[in-house]
Design a protein around this motif. Sequence first.
Motif, PDB file in Angstrom:
ATOM      1  N   GLY A  63       0.820  -1.195   0.000  1.00 35.03           N
ATOM      2  CA  GLY A  63       0.000   0.000   0.000  1.00 35.03           C
ATOM      3  C   GLY A  63       0.856   1.247   0.000  1.00 35.03           C
ATOM      4  N   GLY A  64       0.201   2.383  -0.079  1.00 29.97           N
ATOM      5  CA  GLY A  64       0.881   3.669  -0.019  1.00 29.97           C
ATOM      6  C   GLY A  64       0.096   4.601   0.874  1.00 29.97           C
ATOM      7  N   ARG A  65       0.798   5.434   1.599  1.00 28.01           N
ATOM      8  CA  ARG A  65       0.139   6.310   2.563  1.00 28.01           C
ATOM      9  C   ARG A  65       0.233   7.759   2.112  1.00 28.01           C
ATOM     10  N   MET A  66      -0.913   8.392   2.000  1.00 27.03           N
ATOM     11  CA  MET A  66      -0.952   9.795   1.619  1.00 27.03           C
ATOM     12  C   MET A  66      -1.003  10.630   2.903  1.00 27.03           C
ATOM     13  N   LEU A  67       0.083  11.281   3.213  1.00 25.90           N
ATOM     14  CA  LEU A  67       0.202  12.045   4.445  1.00 25.90           C
ATOM     15  C   LEU A  67      -0.412  13.430   4.249  1.00 25.90           C
ATOM     16  N   GLU A  68      -0.519  14.192   5.351  1.00 26.65           N
ATOM     17  CA  GLU A  68      -1.182  15.487   5.276  1.00 26.65           C
ATOM     18  C   GLU A  68      -0.632  16.412   6.343  1.00 26.65           C
ATOM     19  N   ASP A  69      -0.452  17.682   6.009  1.00 28.70           N
ATOM     20  CA  ASP A  69       0.192  18.618   6.928  1.00 28.70           C
ATOM     21  C   ASP A  69      -0.625  18.849   8.188  1.00 28.70           C
ATOM     22  N   GLU A  70      -1.915  19.165   8.041  1.00 27.86           N
ATOM     23  CA  GLU A  70      -2.707  19.601   9.185  1.00 27.86           C
ATOM     24  C   GLU A  70      -2.955  18.495  10.202  1.00 27.86           C
ATOM     25  N   ALA A  71      -3.273  17.306   9.729  1.00 26.14           N
ATOM     26  CA  ALA A  71      -3.776  16.263  10.617  1.00 26.14           C
ATOM     27  C   ALA A  71      -2.693  15.385  11.244  1.00 26.14           C
ATOM     28  N   TYR A  72      -1.479  15.394  10.692  1.00 26.94           N
ATOM     29  CA  TYR A  72      -0.465  14.424  11.106  1.00 26.94           C
ATOM     30  C   TYR A  72       0.538  15.025  12.090  1.00 26.94           C
ATOM     31  N   THR A  73       0.034  15.591  13.163  1.00 28.76           N
ATOM     32  CA  THR A  73       0.893  16.313  14.105  1.00 28.76           C
ATOM     33  C   THR A  73       1.859  15.403  14.854  1.00 28.76           C
ATOM     34  N   CYS A  74       1.415  14.216  15.246  1.00 32.53           N
ATOM     35  CA  CYS A  74       2.298  13.310  15.993  1.00 32.53           C
ATOM     36  C   CYS A  74       3.352  12.693  15.080  1.00 32.53           C
ATOM     37  N   LEU A  75       2.968  12.357  13.864  1.00 32.66           N
ATOM     38  CA  LEU A  75       3.955  11.817  12.929  1.00 32.66           C
ATOM     39  C   LEU A  75       5.050  12.831  12.659  1.00 32.66           C
ATOM     40  N   TRP A  76       4.687  14.087  12.430  1.00 29.55           N
ATOM     41  CA  TRP A  76       5.709  15.108  12.172  1.00 29.55           C
ATOM     42  C   TRP A  76       6.588  15.305  13.394  1.00 29.55           C
ATOM     43  N   ASN A  77       6.003  15.232  14.583  1.00 27.22           N
ATOM     44  CA  ASN A  77       6.783  15.326  15.816  1.00 27.22           C
ATOM     45  C   ASN A  77       7.839  14.224  15.865  1.00 27.22           C
ATOM     46  N   LEU A 187     -14.802  14.723   9.907  1.00 24.11           N
ATOM     47  CA  LEU A 187     -14.415  15.771  10.846  1.00 24.11           C
ATOM     48  C   LEU A 187     -12.909  16.016  10.838  1.00 24.11           C
ATOM     49  N   ARG A 188     -12.135  14.958  10.645  1.00 28.60           N
ATOM     50  CA  ARG A 188     -10.672  15.068  10.698  1.00 28.60           C
ATOM     51  C   ARG A 188     -10.103  15.673   9.420  1.00 28.60           C
ATOM     52  N   PHE A 189     -10.748  15.349   8.285  1.00 23.66           N
ATOM     53  CA  PHE A 189     -10.219  15.767   6.988  1.00 23.66           C
ATOM     54  C   PHE A 189     -11.169  16.698   6.240  1.00 23.66           C
ATOM     55  N   MET A 190     -11.937  17.469   6.977  1.00 24.30           N
ATOM     56  CA  MET A 190     -12.846  18.419   6.338  1.00 24.30           C
ATOM     57  C   MET A 190     -12.090  19.390   5.434  1.00 24.30           C
ATOM     58  N   GLN A 191     -10.840  19.676   5.780  1.00 21.83           N
ATOM     59  CA  GLN A 191     -10.036  20.585   4.966  1.00 21.83           C
ATOM     60  C   GLN A 191      -9.776  20.040   3.567  1.00 21.83           C
ATOM     61  N   VAL A 202      -2.352  16.254  -0.306  1.00 23.75           N
ATOM     62  CA  VAL A 202      -1.564  15.043  -0.077  1.00 23.75           C
ATOM     63  C   VAL A 202      -0.083  15.383   0.041  1.00 23.75           C
ATOM     64  N   ARG A 203       0.585  14.760   0.997  1.00 21.23           N
ATOM     65  CA  ARG A 203       2.034  14.867   1.144  1.00 21.23           C
ATOM     66  C   ARG A 203       2.626  13.469   1.033  1.00 21.23           C
ATOM     67  N   ARG A 204       3.682  13.357   0.230  1.00 22.08           N
ATOM     68  CA  ARG A 204       4.299  12.060  -0.012  1.00 22.08           C
ATOM     69  C   ARG A 204       5.747  12.061   0.455  1.00 22.08           C
ATOM     70  N   HIS A 511      -6.140  17.649  15.250  1.00 21.73           N
ATOM     71  CA  HIS A 511      -6.587  18.747  14.405  1.00 21.73           C
ATOM     72  C   HIS A 511      -8.102  18.681  14.220  1.00 21.73           C
ATOM     73  N   HIS A 512      -8.782  19.773  14.534  1.00 19.91           N
ATOM     74  CA  HIS A 512     -10.227  19.883  14.343  1.00 19.91           C
ATOM     75  C   HIS A 512     -10.482  20.873  13.214  1.00 19.91           C
ATOM     76  N   ALA A 513     -10.800  20.332  12.045  1.00 19.06           N
ATOM     77  CA  ALA A 513     -10.928  21.174  10.861  1.00 19.06           C
ATOM     78  C   ALA A 513     -11.997  22.243  11.023  1.00 19.06           C
TER      79      ALA A 513
END
Length: 529
Positions: A63-77, A187-191, A202-204, A511-513
């Motif tokens: 599979g492949g994972r499409m990451l995202e700036d707003e919602a992926y706060t713990c992954l970026w941390n 609710l998580r990805f309303m943006q 999408v961020r790859r 993240h609460h859109a």
Amino acid sequence: MTDAPQQSRAYLVGAGIASLAAAVFLVRDGHFAGEDIHVLEELPLAGGSMDGRGESTGYVSRGGRMLEDEAYTCLWNLLETIPTLTDEAVSVREEIRAFNAKWPTDAKARLIGEGAEILDASDYGLDARDRMELIRLLVLPEEVIGARRIEDFFSPHFFETNFWAMWRTTFAFQNWHSAIELRRYFLRFMQEFPRMHTLAGVRRTRLNQYDSIIRPVRAWLESRGVRFEHAVRVTDVDFVTEDDGTRRVRRLHLDRAGRPDAYDLDDTDYAFLTLGSMTADAAYGGDDRAPELIRDKRDGAWRLWEAIAAKADDFGRPAAFHGNIDEAKWESFTLTMRDPLLLHRIEELSGNLPGTGALMTFRDSHWLMSVVVPHAPHFEGQPEDVHTLWGYGLFVDADGDFVGKPMAECTGQEILTELLGHLGMADISERVAATTTVIPVMMPYITSQFSPRTPHDRPLVIPHGSQNFAFLGQFTEIPEDVVFTVEYSVRGAMHAVYGLLGVDGEVPGIHHALADPKTAFGALKAALS
């Protein structure tokens, strides 16, 4: 927060991203010595579902994972800590940011109709009733929704819209999946509502996620002495409950390369237990063979959770997730192309260079097939004259439009025939088939985390009374967050480590859109257009 006592040890069951993240947090934030951390994994590689492997004769990713700036706060941390393998001065997070700045996503062919016609995906097709049903789902509390399915909340027209075709294939929803999970995703990805047709949010990663994330994380851990033990299957866990209700893990029962073994835990030791697996029992096919559908739980992940769940009412109900393979399964495939012809023809059709498009969904495909062409190289060591394409089908038991048989029964070359038919490129089929390797993968539990469920089917990350153990992975309960994301696994790992060790720091908020008026207005405008 004081340093962990010298004698403390941590045992992490499974080597997926949840365990790897927990190990990083133990070292980085819990001040554990790396040599006191044991990662126990039955497979020969770390990474769990985040895989990517092969050579120029045949690459494969499940599979492949499409990451995202707003919602992926713990992954970026997490990834801000980890240097890339090519430059220790650059973090994996910085590499991802730079790669996406250079190769931004702007899909020009998100939906493809009959005759390889590029459809107007910006026309979401929602009518007044669809919008009212969507709003109704958003405002209902989860305890009212319960174990009901998505199809219980929407009329037939909603499921025929471009919006649903794009949303479901972006996130792999089926009509019979949990309405609670769909509500959380909305609710998580309303943006993403205004940009669903381009997937511009999408961020790859620069390479596949195994090479770009898992390998650097493992290298960071090994450089600090973390011990990886492969060919080790954890088969059972002994818990004790004190008179005051506190609970501890006392022993991990192991199968070490076919021999029984165990780890005994003292009061100062910790256990982090990954429950279940969405890629358990994945089976691979080839150019001339279809992949097997495994139904008898040969992988140890589900059996371990069953053993654990039998010990306490609040340790979850694994059967709610693994009990219906036919509603959880789907199949992916990876093309390895040693001739650029197909790649060039897809570029001409889509208007996108490799790495700048997104999922291209064949709107009328009986398999509901979607494909994406990544930027090359997508695998470490991939030659310049070799290219890859990844795709999947949601309806694997339906007869194909061009091969006339279910996807589940198709060889890799038959899947290629179906793909070329939808692309309107049957004229090049002989040359493409001779220069392309196709590896299909059947995954019986891939969307099992979306199964309709009750609030008690998933255990808390840190169960009530736990003193030294936590549960990890996609089958734990993290209120408001969404499963089938890397973020969910990493957030759970952070909660587990911070909660058990009393780390002086806060887990980044969800993240609460809709909390952002601009995002809410944009989503409303997109839904009404």
